[in-house]
Design an enzyme around this catalytic site. Structure first.
Site, PDB file in Angstrom:
ATOM      1  CG  HIS A 194      -5.523   7.782   1.699  1.00 26.32           C
ATOM      2  ND1 HIS A 194      -5.028   8.556   2.991  1.00 26.32           N
ATOM      3  CD2 HIS A 194      -4.695   7.061   1.515  1.00 26.32           C
ATOM      4  CE1 HIS A 194      -3.982   8.157   3.398  1.00 26.32           C
ATOM      5  NE2 HIS A 194      -3.469   6.968   2.608  1.00 26.32           N
ATOM      6  CG  ASP A 231      -6.713  11.102   4.240  1.00 31.54           C
ATOM      7  OD1 ASP A 231      -7.694  10.330   3.757  1.00 31.54           O
ATOM      8  OD2 ASP A 231      -5.683  10.811   4.412  1.00 31.54           O
ATOM      9  CB  SER A 245      -2.409   5.177   5.317  1.00 31.65           C
ATOM     10  OG  SER A 245      -1.147   5.988   4.338  1.00 31.65           O
TER      11      SER A 245
END
Length: 472
Positions: free
Chosen positions: A113, A143, A219
């Site tokens: 993402h 992911d 992230s």
């Protein structure tokens, strides 16, 4: 390889004094210096921090801007409409995340993402060196994404990965990343839970949970154990009403990261396919199965001719373990199989009719049989305007369908076509047409190629059979 030296191991040794009946019980030597008293993560951060990078994902968007602000006025547009659309302009949008170098040749792992829809990706090292990155692999289901940077032959700092199955609740960990774009930041905490599956972040929900602060921008960053090795890629947080971190963060385990990294090295990601489906054993099921607690996954479908079928797995069997590791629910089972390699064999401990059995299944790529035979149907039939194909496990997984389904599936329906007016949708499986069983695209073409007085059609949608009668 970024590993911690013996100096760090000396620092993590601490003095434990336990009071028993008011008297101290010495559990370690009394410290003889200030250095032995001080506990610092600094040596660990110095060794591992350089391998954690910033990821800048730039997306180019084309926008049309009016020649004059007057033409954007609602009053003007009411009378003249959009007759002065203006000139197209390209505008860049940039997102920020983190990444980890896991190979000295420049392989960087981050989150899918973070780089999704990016036209250009830039990697910035802790020493402020910048490199353009090439996307090698991006996997939405885990992911995770793998990037390649060209450092001109320079050996880059990198981290070694640890077997995430060796991690225990209570282990000290560091989270390293770039939260809110403020620069590389280190937070510490412990592993607060393992095998978190009811999270719903990715298709393979099996996460390490930590209370080390993780915030937006972290992230793709690293979750580090005290031995200096990577145990996870920070992926998501549980936010309170006001947003931000509340001490519950989730990381993709390093064993899954290793699988995706190896796939990038080999040129493509193909997950093992065994050929059965099931559901988590619930409290209500446990008693009837003879269990004192819920455990395992009960098999509800076995694909004919699959590895599971060949191994002797049956509907009603309960899978309890994969290679000696318990699988308490369906997500855990899928994770255990997904982190293995095609060509290997897995041993399943199975409960059947009050007895335990061990079955050995081969891990293979999802078969592409029958051939898809993708066909756009035309003519004067209710199916005109639909695109159909023979469904195989490989096609089902590629298109996001149930890999246990078989038959002829609708891939696309053209707008304002007879198929659209009939109500056909993507994912519908054609079962019967005028009492003719449809097993292949050729069967459907044969039926629709003949003149019919009327049409009786049955399809399966979301597990339900729907029928319709259409006059000729």
């Amino acid at each position: 390889m970024a590993r911690c030296g013996p100096g760090w191991r000396g620092l993590v040794a601490t003095v434990v004094l336990v009071l028993v009946a008011g008297a101290p019980l010495l559990a370690a030597d009394v410290p003889s210096s200030r250095r032995q008293i001080d506990l610092s993560f600094a040596p660990l951060v110095r060794e591992t921090g350089p391998a954690v990078v910033n990821i800048y994902a730039i997306a180019e968007q084309q926008e049309r801007r009016s020649i004059s602000p007057l033409f954007d006025d609602p009053f003007f547009r009411r009378f003249f409409g959009d007759i002065f659309p203006g000139r197209p302009q390209r505008r860049s949008r940039q997102s920020l995340g983190s990444g980890v170098i896991l190979d000295p040749a420049g392989l960087v792992v981050t989150n899918h993402h973070v780089i999704a829809n990016a036209d250009r990706i830039k990697v910035v090292l802790a020493d402020r060196r910048e490199f353009a990155a090439t996307l090698l692999l991006s996997d939405e289901r885990t992911d995770l994404a793998v990037l390649q940077v060209d450092a001109g032959g320079t050996v880059l700092p990198h981290l070694a990965m640890r077997d995430s199955d060796t991690v225990e609740v209570g282990d000290l960990v560091l989270a390293i990343g770039n939260p809110f774009g403020v620069g590389q930041t280190v937070t510490s905490g412990i592993v607060s839970a393992l095998a978190r599956t009811a999270v719903g972040i990715t298709d393979y929900s099996f996460f390490i949970q930590t209370d080390a602060s993780i915030n937006p921008g972290n992230s793709g960053g690293a979750l580090i154990a005290t031995d200096g090795r990577l145990i996870g890629i920070n992926t998501a947080i549980f936010s309170g009403r006001g947003g931000g971190s509340v001490g519950i963060g989730f990381a993709v385990p390093s064993n899954m990261v290793r699988t995706v990294l190896e796939a990038a090295r080999s040129g493509g990601l193909v997950r093992p396919w065994v050929g059965f489906s099931g559901q988590t054993v619930t409290v209500d099921m446990a008693g009837s199965l003879g269990f004192d607690r819920p455990q395992g996954v009960i098999v509800n479908n076995v694909y004919p001719g699959s590895a599971a079928d060949d191994a002797g797995l049956r509907i009603g069997d309960v899978v309890l373990e994969v290679d000696g590791v318990a699988v308490p629910d369906l997500d855990a089972l899928r994770y255990r199989l997904a982190t293995q390699s095609i060509g290997q064999r897995a041993t399943l401990r199975v409960w059947r009719n009050g007895r335990e059995r061990r079955l050995t299944v081969r891990l293979e790529a999802p078969p592409g049989r029958p051939a898809p035979d993708v066909t756009r149907l035309g003519g004067r039939t209710p199916f005109s305007g639909s695109t159909v194909a023979n469904l195989s496990p490989a096609l089902a997984l590629e298109e996001g369908f149930d890999d246990m389904e078989r038959g002829v599936i609708v891939l696309e329906v053209a707008r304002n076509s007879p198929a659209n007016r009939l109500g056909l949708r993507r994912g519908d499986i054609v079962l019967l047409v005028n009492e003719n069983r449809i097993e292949r695209v050729a069967d459907l073409e044969a039926v629709t190629g003949r003149r019919q007085e009327g049409w009786t059609i049955s399809i399966r949608r979301d597990g339900k059979v729907l029928s319709s009668e259409i006059p000729g």
